[in-house]
Write a protein that holds these residues in place. Structure first.
Motif, short mmCIF file in Angstrom:
data_model
loop_
_atom_site.label_atom_id
_atom_site.label_comp_id
_atom_site.label_asym_id
_atom_site.label_seq_id
_atom_site.Cartn_x
_atom_site.Cartn_y
_atom_site.Cartn_z
N LYS A 294 21.95 30.49 -56.26
CA LYS A 294 21.38 30.43 -54.91
C LYS A 294 21.15 29.00 -54.44
O LYS A 294 20.76 28.77 -53.31
CB LYS A 294 20.05 31.19 -54.89
CG LYS A 294 20.22 32.68 -55.06
CD LYS A 294 18.99 33.44 -54.58
CE LYS A 294 19.25 34.92 -54.56
NZ LYS A 294 18.52 35.66 -55.57
N ASP A 295 21.36 28.04 -55.34
CA ASP A 295 21.04 26.66 -54.98
C ASP A 295 21.91 26.16 -53.84
O ASP A 295 23.09 26.51 -53.74
CB ASP A 295 21.22 25.74 -56.19
CG ASP A 295 20.14 25.98 -57.23
OD1 ASP A 295 19.07 26.50 -56.85
OD2 ASP A 295 20.39 25.68 -58.40
N GLY A 296 21.33 25.34 -52.99
CA GLY A 296 22.06 24.76 -51.87
C GLY A 296 22.64 23.40 -52.25
O GLY A 296 22.46 22.92 -53.38
N VAL A 297 23.28 22.77 -51.27
CA VAL A 297 23.97 21.51 -51.51
C VAL A 297 23.03 20.41 -52.00
O VAL A 297 23.38 19.65 -52.92
CB VAL A 297 24.65 21.02 -50.22
CG1 VAL A 297 25.36 19.71 -50.43
CG2 VAL A 297 25.65 22.05 -49.75
N THR A 298 21.85 20.32 -51.41
CA THR A 298 20.93 19.23 -51.76
C THR A 298 20.68 19.20 -53.26
O THR A 298 20.60 18.14 -53.87
CB THR A 298 19.58 19.42 -51.02
OG1 THR A 298 19.86 20.03 -49.76
CG2 THR A 298 18.87 18.11 -50.81
N LYS A 299 20.54 20.39 -53.83
CA LYS A 299 20.26 20.48 -55.26
C LYS A 299 21.53 20.24 -56.10
O LYS A 299 21.47 19.66 -57.17
CB LYS A 299 19.72 21.90 -55.50
CG LYS A 299 19.21 22.21 -56.86
CD LYS A 299 17.70 22.37 -56.89
CE LYS A 299 17.17 22.56 -58.30
NZ LYS A 299 16.87 23.96 -58.57
N LEU A 300 22.66 20.72 -55.60
CA LEU A 300 23.88 20.73 -56.43
C LEU A 300 24.73 19.48 -56.32
O LEU A 300 25.49 19.16 -57.21
CB LEU A 300 24.75 21.95 -56.05
CG LEU A 300 24.15 23.33 -56.26
CD1 LEU A 300 25.04 24.38 -55.63
CD2 LEU A 300 23.99 23.62 -57.75
N ARG A 301 24.61 18.78 -55.21
CA ARG A 301 25.57 17.70 -54.91
C ARG A 301 25.44 16.52 -55.89
O ARG A 301 24.40 16.31 -56.52
CB ARG A 301 25.40 17.20 -53.47
CG ARG A 301 24.07 16.55 -53.16
CD ARG A 301 24.19 15.47 -52.12
NE ARG A 301 24.86 14.31 -52.63
CZ ARG A 301 24.22 13.33 -53.30
NH1 ARG A 301 22.93 13.40 -53.53
NH2 ARG A 301 24.92 12.29 -53.73
N GLY A 302 26.55 15.81 -55.97
CA GLY A 302 26.53 14.57 -56.74
C GLY A 302 26.66 14.75 -58.24
O GLY A 302 26.77 13.78 -58.98
N LYS A 303 26.63 16.01 -58.71
CA LYS A 303 26.73 16.25 -60.15
C LYS A 303 27.98 17.07 -60.44
O LYS A 303 28.42 17.83 -59.57
CB LYS A 303 25.52 17.06 -60.64
CG LYS A 303 24.23 16.26 -60.58
CD LYS A 303 23.05 17.11 -60.98
CE LYS A 303 22.59 17.95 -59.84
NZ LYS A 303 21.29 18.05 -59.42
#
Ligand code: URA
Length: 246
Positions: free
Chosen positions: A194-203
């Motif tokens: 359910k995580d959105g981009v803010t949490k998932l991005r960059g990794k």
């Protein structure tokens, strides 16, 4: 449901990472469905060896032919053109967006509107700055759903599920070195959760065994107050480009 439909559904769940499904402990003939309590439900492992959902020797042409003049979900009602995907069928890098907008629906090509122009600029501008000779035509670009949702709304879970089998086959056929998911819908479709981009991005994440980076959707970056996100997106893209092309 026919046994073949059940097989496909189970396989799809398995590909999504769902390892357990639930069946009733009691015989269905013994009880009406409404009488089954959650405590009577028993997990069963789905380690049944299902045949692959990807036909042997699958190709983008075959996947496109299998989609045909699709009427599998309600999105077919409002579409002008199916937007299958575009680019190099042997690309080392695949970008996955959400779904076609008005321009894409007109032309039958992904990311050709304003967001698409920004995506092209991001791909070509960032690679040029980083000394990587890469053009948009060298990557592959597609979407989670192949038909434009009305008013550009977010695709519904059932639409994503129905169309997901084709995205799965496209990625399996191309077998890129990395995937870049643009925005939350693509991230959810490919990673689940359910995580959105803010949490998932960059990794780095993984889609099956393929490294996957999540970053902001170009439409989001077009909004003037998202300059920070723009900078972050450029950083994400640099990581992807160096990983794939160094
Ligand atoms: N937005 C998307 O997610 N995909 C497109 O093809 C165009 C805009």
């Amino acid at each position: 449901m026919s046994p073949e439909e059940i097989r496909q559904r189970l396989e799809f769940y398995q590909d999504l990472g769902i390892k357990q499904i639930y069946r009733r402990q009691i015989k269905p003939s013994e009880v009406k469905p409404s009488e089954v309590k959650p405590s009577e439900m028993k997990p069963i492992e789905t380690d049944i060896q299902l045949p692959s959902m990807v036909p042997a020797g699958d190709t983008l042409e075959r996947i496109s032919a299998d989609i045909g003049d699709c009427t599998r979900c309600r999105l077919c009602k409002g579409r002008k053109k199916i937007v299958f995907g575009d680019g190099n069928s042997h690309a080392k890098l695949v970008f996955v967006g959400e779904g076609p907008g008005a321009d894409e629906d007109e032309q039958g090509l992904p990311f050709v509107g304003r967001a698409g122009q920004l995506l092209t600029q991001m791909i070509e501008g960032t690679s040029a700055k980083e000394g990587i000779p890469l053009k948009r035509k060298d990557v592959y670009i597609c979407n989670v759903v192949k038909c434009r949702p009305p008013e550009n709304r977010t695709p519904e879970p059932d639409e994503m599920e129905i169309c997901g089998q084709f995205l799965f086959r496209q990625l399996s056929a191309i077998e890129p070195k990395a995937i870049c998911a643009l925005g939350s819908t693509a991230a959810k479709a490919l990673l689940g959760g359910k995580d959105g981009v803010t949490k998932l991005r960059g990794k780095w994440h993984k889609w099956h065994d393929i490294p996957l980076m999540v970053t902001y959707h170009p439409s989001y970056l077009l909004r003037p107050y998202n300059q920070n996100a723009k900078r972050e997106s450029w950083e994400d893209l640099k990581k992807v480009l160096h990983f794939v092309y160094d």
